[in-house]
Design an enzyme around this catalytic site. Structure first.
Site, short mmCIF file in Angstrom:
data_model
loop_
_atom_site.label_atom_id
_atom_site.label_comp_id
_atom_site.label_asym_id
_atom_site.label_seq_id
_atom_site.Cartn_x
_atom_site.Cartn_y
_atom_site.Cartn_z
N ASP A 205 0.82 -1.21 0.00
CA ASP A 205 0.00 0.00 0.00
C ASP A 205 0.85 1.27 0.00
OD1 ASP A 205 -2.54 1.22 -0.05
OD2 ASP A 205 -2.51 1.55 2.11
N SER A 229 -6.70 5.04 -0.22
CA SER A 229 -6.98 3.77 -0.89
C SER A 229 -8.47 3.48 -0.85
CB SER A 229 -6.23 2.62 -0.20
OG SER A 229 -4.85 2.90 -0.11
N GLN A 279 -4.71 -1.33 -7.47
CA GLN A 279 -5.42 -0.50 -6.52
C GLN A 279 -6.07 0.69 -7.21
OE1 GLN A 279 -3.95 2.57 -3.25
NE2 GLN A 279 -3.78 0.49 -2.42
#
Length: 289
Positions: A205, A229, A279
């Site tokens: 991430d 996110s 993502q």
């Protein structure tokens, strides 16, 4: 967090019974809980409910609400299926009455099959030629924007070395590409594959949405853009070790409607492809006051 052991302490949850687990959070320079931490902790919970001979091969998650750093997170695991080859789990993360995150993940028994992979980039600088985030802070700290300087000042269990080091004062649009070498700090020997996958999920991430920001870097930056996110997927392929630098090679094919999409591959230094990541994130210009 200063090293791998401190990271593992955060990722290892307390068993509360009935497939419920609880964990705490650590500040990484954001006002909210780091998405990578929630991803990895939820995976820790799911792994505790599957047969030991089954290994994670994919996960798909949605971030629903910002997590509060000061409250514990409860992870509830639901067993969806235990088949002859695959086991599927759903994990829901709560803080009080608020659901902040959901995850679906699948585990596969070891099997033999056909094989191929996309090769690692070869025409890029090696880690020994590059500056780490700590090096950047030491050398350029007096010239960095205050928010960037504060972010780089946070102690982390991972060293990051970006292949391309943009100058924030140039206000120049950049290609939608980010290549980052990374290496864990501290003792990484003897880690089992499930633990290595949880650590890899945690760090996946980091850096990824930067590729979405690059094409508009002449006007967009971390100070004037709200970033978060929204969803996150990973696919895991081969076993690996953290004993050397690894490469996270990221590109963004699209940004639109205050959202950006990025995808990347993670390689060992000798070129073994171990995981892929995708993502979509919020890339929202902040309104001028």
């Amino acid at each position: 967090m200063k090293n791998t052991q401190e990271l593992l302490n955060i990722l290892t949850l307390e068993d509360k019974g009935d497939d419920n687990f609880e964990g705490d959070s650590r500040d990484i320079g954001s006002p909210n809980v780091f998405g990578g931490q929630v991803l990895a902790q939820s995976l820790n919970a799911a792994y505790r409910t599957v047969p030991k001979e089954r290994i994670l091969h994919s996960l798909h998650a949605y971030f629903l609400e910002a997590g509060n750093l000061n409250l514990p997170i409860t992870y509830s695991v639901q067993s969806i299926r235990n088949g002859g080859s695959f086991s599927t789990r759903r994990v829901t993360a709560h803080q009080g009455e608020k659901t902040i995150f959901i995850l679906a993940c699948s585990f596969h028994k070891e099997e033999k099959g056909y094989e191929h992979q996309r090769p690692i980039k070869t025409a890029i600088k090696q880690p020994e030629e590059l500056l780490s985030w700590s090096d950047m802070l030491e050398q350029f700290g007096d010239f960095l924007p205050q928010r960037t300087k504060a972010f780089l000042s946070i102690e982390r269990p991972i060293d990051f070395k970006p292949v391309h080091l943009p100058n924030p004062s140039e206000k120049k649009d950049l290609p939608p590409i980010v290549d980052v070498w990374f290496k864990l700090k501290g003792d990484v020997k003897g880690l089992e594959l499930p633990i290595k996958q949880q650590i890899l999920t945690y760090l996946s991430d980091y850096n990824i949405l930067t590729a979405c920001l690059n094409p508009n870097a002449s006007e967009a930056n971390f100070g004037n853009t709200q970033m978060a996110s929204l969803d996150h997927s990973m696919w895991f392929y081969r076993d690996f070790d953290f004993d050397d630098w690894m490469l996270f090679s990221i590109e963004s094919p699209n940004s639109f409607g205050a959202r950006g999409f990025a995808q990347g591959n993670i390689y060992t230094r000798d070129g073994k492809l171990i995981a892929s990541v995708a993502q979509e994130g919020l890339i929202r210009p902040k309104k001028k006051k």
